[in-house]
Design a protein around this motif. Structure first.
Motif, PDB file in Angstrom:
ATOM      1  N   VAL A  25       0.862  -1.190   0.000  1.00 40.22           N
ATOM      2  CA  VAL A  25       0.000   0.000   0.000  1.00 40.22           C
ATOM      3  C   VAL A  25       0.895   1.235   0.000  1.00 40.22           C
ATOM      4  O   VAL A  25       1.656   1.476   0.942  1.00 40.22           O
ATOM      5  CB  VAL A  25      -0.925   0.022   1.231  1.00 40.22           C
ATOM      6  N   GLU A  26       0.804   2.034  -1.074  1.00 37.38           N
ATOM      7  CA  GLU A  26       1.678   3.197  -1.233  1.00 37.38           C
ATOM      8  C   GLU A  26       0.941   4.536  -1.096  1.00 37.38           C
ATOM      9  O   GLU A  26       1.564   5.564  -0.868  1.00 37.38           O
ATOM     10  CB  GLU A  26       2.371   3.145  -2.602  1.00 37.38           C
ATOM     11  N   TYR A  27      -0.368   4.510  -1.274  1.00 37.57           N
ATOM     12  CA  TYR A  27      -1.151   5.746  -1.119  1.00 37.57           C
ATOM     13  C   TYR A  27      -2.566   5.386  -0.669  1.00 37.57           C
ATOM     14  O   TYR A  27      -3.140   4.399  -1.136  1.00 37.57           O
ATOM     15  CB  TYR A  27      -1.226   6.539  -2.436  1.00 37.57           C
ATOM     16  N   ILE A  28      -3.115   6.223   0.219  1.00 36.93           N
ATOM     17  CA  ILE A  28      -4.490   6.048   0.693  1.00 36.93           C
ATOM     18  C   ILE A  28      -5.157   7.411   0.757  1.00 36.93           C
ATOM     19  O   ILE A  28      -4.594   8.359   1.308  1.00 36.93           O
ATOM     20  CB  ILE A  28      -4.532   5.441   2.117  1.00 36.93           C
ATOM     21  N   GLY A  29      -6.383   7.506   0.189  1.00 39.48           N
ATOM     22  CA  GLY A  29      -7.122   8.752   0.383  1.00 39.48           C
ATOM     23  C   GLY A  29      -7.961   9.203  -0.793  1.00 39.48           C
ATOM     24  O   GLY A  29      -8.624   8.405  -1.450  1.00 39.48           O
ATOM     25  N   ALA A  30      -7.922  10.511  -1.034  1.00 40.86           N
ATOM     26  CA  ALA A  30      -8.743  11.148  -2.068  1.00 40.86           C
ATOM     27  C   ALA A  30      -8.060  11.074  -3.430  1.00 40.86           C
ATOM     28  O   ALA A  30      -6.852  10.865  -3.529  1.00 40.86           O
ATOM     29  CB  ALA A  30      -9.003  12.604  -1.693  1.00 40.86           C
ATOM     30  N   ILE A  31      -8.855  11.294  -4.475  1.00 38.45           N
ATOM     31  CA  ILE A  31      -8.318  11.287  -5.839  1.00 38.45           C
ATOM     32  C   ILE A  31      -7.550  12.571  -6.112  1.00 38.45           C
ATOM     33  O   ILE A  31      -6.461  12.559  -6.687  1.00 38.45           O
ATOM     34  CB  ILE A  31      -9.455  11.089  -6.860  1.00 38.45           C
ATOM     35  N   GLU A  51       9.841   8.075  -4.447  1.00 36.54           N
ATOM     36  CA  GLU A  51       8.976   8.047  -3.276  1.00 36.54           C
ATOM     37  C   GLU A  51       7.677   8.792  -3.585  1.00 36.54           C
ATOM     38  O   GLU A  51       7.694   9.837  -4.237  1.00 36.54           O
ATOM     39  CB  GLU A  51       9.685   8.725  -2.100  1.00 36.54           C
ATOM     40  N   VAL A  52       6.559   8.239  -3.135  1.00 38.12           N
ATOM     41  CA  VAL A  52       5.271   8.924  -3.307  1.00 38.12           C
ATOM     42  C   VAL A  52       5.302  10.227  -2.499  1.00 38.12           C
ATOM     43  O   VAL A  52       5.596  10.202  -1.302  1.00 38.12           O
ATOM     44  CB  VAL A  52       4.103   8.027  -2.836  1.00 38.12           C
ATOM     45  N   PRO A  53       5.025  11.377  -3.146  1.00 38.93           N
ATOM     46  CA  PRO A  53       5.173  12.671  -2.459  1.00 38.93           C
ATOM     47  C   PRO A  53       4.228  12.879  -1.285  1.00 38.93           C
ATOM     48  O   PRO A  53       4.615  13.429  -0.263  1.00 38.93           O
ATOM     49  CB  PRO A  53       4.918  13.697  -3.571  1.00 38.93           C
ATOM     50  N   GLN A  54       2.984  12.462  -1.444  1.00 39.73           N
ATOM     51  CA  GLN A  54       2.014  12.565  -0.352  1.00 39.73           C
ATOM     52  C   GLN A  54       1.308  11.222  -0.238  1.00 39.73           C
ATOM     53  O   GLN A  54       0.507  10.850  -1.092  1.00 39.73           O
ATOM     54  CB  GLN A  54       1.009  13.683  -0.605  1.00 39.73           C
ATOM     55  N   LYS A  55       1.613  10.511   0.826  1.00 33.72           N
ATOM     56  CA  LYS A  55       1.184   9.118   0.933  1.00 33.72           C
ATOM     57  C   LYS A  55      -0.235   8.939   1.456  1.00 33.72           C
ATOM     58  O   LYS A  55      -0.843   7.902   1.264  1.00 33.72           O
ATOM     59  CB  LYS A  55       2.152   8.348   1.842  1.00 33.72           C
ATOM     60  N   GLU A  56      -0.763   9.953   2.116  1.00 34.83           N
ATOM     61  CA  GLU A  56      -2.089   9.791   2.703  1.00 34.83           C
ATOM     62  C   GLU A  56      -2.821  11.122   2.756  1.00 34.83           C
ATOM     63  O   GLU A  56      -2.245  12.155   3.102  1.00 34.83           O
ATOM     64  CB  GLU A  56      -1.978   9.207   4.118  1.00 34.83           C
ATOM     65  N   THR A  57      -4.105  11.098   2.371  1.00 37.41           N
ATOM     66  CA  THR A  57      -4.968  12.271   2.474  1.00 37.41           C
ATOM     67  C   THR A  57      -6.317  11.812   3.017  1.00 37.41           C
ATOM     68  O   THR A  57      -6.589  10.617   3.106  1.00 37.41           O
ATOM     69  CB  THR A  57      -5.184  12.947   1.105  1.00 37.41           C
TER      70      THR A  57
END
Length: 206
Positions: free
Chosen positions: A158-164, A191-197
């Motif tokens: 899991v590399e990102y979680i949240g909004a589109i 690296e994913v710049p923002q991993k969670e929103t």
């Protein structure tokens, strides 16, 4: 102060705390960034069972919990279609999952899902989490709620979680495309710049 009054005050305090405490069994924990997501097998609108393992050449997935009836999900449909058109050929297809209890939301039943996909021209699988077993594992709470997974030797990370993105009302006013930024980074080996929103949408109906 009499014992009766003291007892009454304590009782009121206990009831007040209980009223604002969420039962542990109702808290959706789900995956965190860096966790390995389990595979699943869910029915697609064409009646076939779909699993992540079916996609042998995929580099990862854009797993999107969405539905027919939520206004937020409807506003994001075209953008979800665009994500699949942009990234499926690059190895990151969209996998859409409808997580709602159809007894609560009849408009999200399989026939309605099929009709919606046909009307909108969905280019991706639209699966139904009929037993509501998959969305809790992910920790999805909204429609839409997106999880970007990267296929690695360890499994689906899991590399990102949240909004589109950062504007659900108007696609033309979006200034930050969270999912696109995440997938672009993964494709570039960065690296994913923002991993969670925070996911913005309707609560999943149980």
């Amino acid at each position: 102060m009499s014992k009766t009054i003291k007892l009454l005050i304590v009782t009121v305090m206990v009831v007040s705390v209980a009223a604002f405490t969420i039962p542990k069994e109702n808290v959706v924990e789900g995956y965190k960034i860096g966790d390995i997501a389990e595979d699943f097998s869910l029915k697609n609108i064409d009646g076939k069972m779909i699993s992540l393992s079916d996609y042998k050449d995929a580099k990862g997935f854009i797993v999107t919990f969405t539905c027919n009836t939520c206004p937020y999900a409807v506003m994001y449909e075209d953008r979800i279609i665009d994500l699949d058109k942009k990234y499926a050929s690059k190895g990151y297809p969209v996998i859409a999952i409808m997580p709602n209890n159809i007894a609560v939301k009849p408009g999200d039943n399989l026939e309605s899902m099929k009709q919606r996909a046909e009307n909108k021209g969905f280019t991706f699988p639209y699966l139904i989490d009929a037993k509501q077993e998959v969305y809790p594992k992910f920790g999805a709470t909204k429609t839409p709620h997106v999880f970007v997974l990267e296929k690695t030797k360890k499994g689906m990370v899991v590399e990102y979680i949240g909004a589109i993105d950062n504007n659900y009302k108007d696609a033309s006013s979006v200034t930050t495309k969270y999912v696109e930024d995440a997938v672009d980074a993964l494709l570039d080996g960065k690296e994913v710049p923002q991993k969670e929103t925070r996911a913005i949408g309707c609560s999943i109906k149980v």
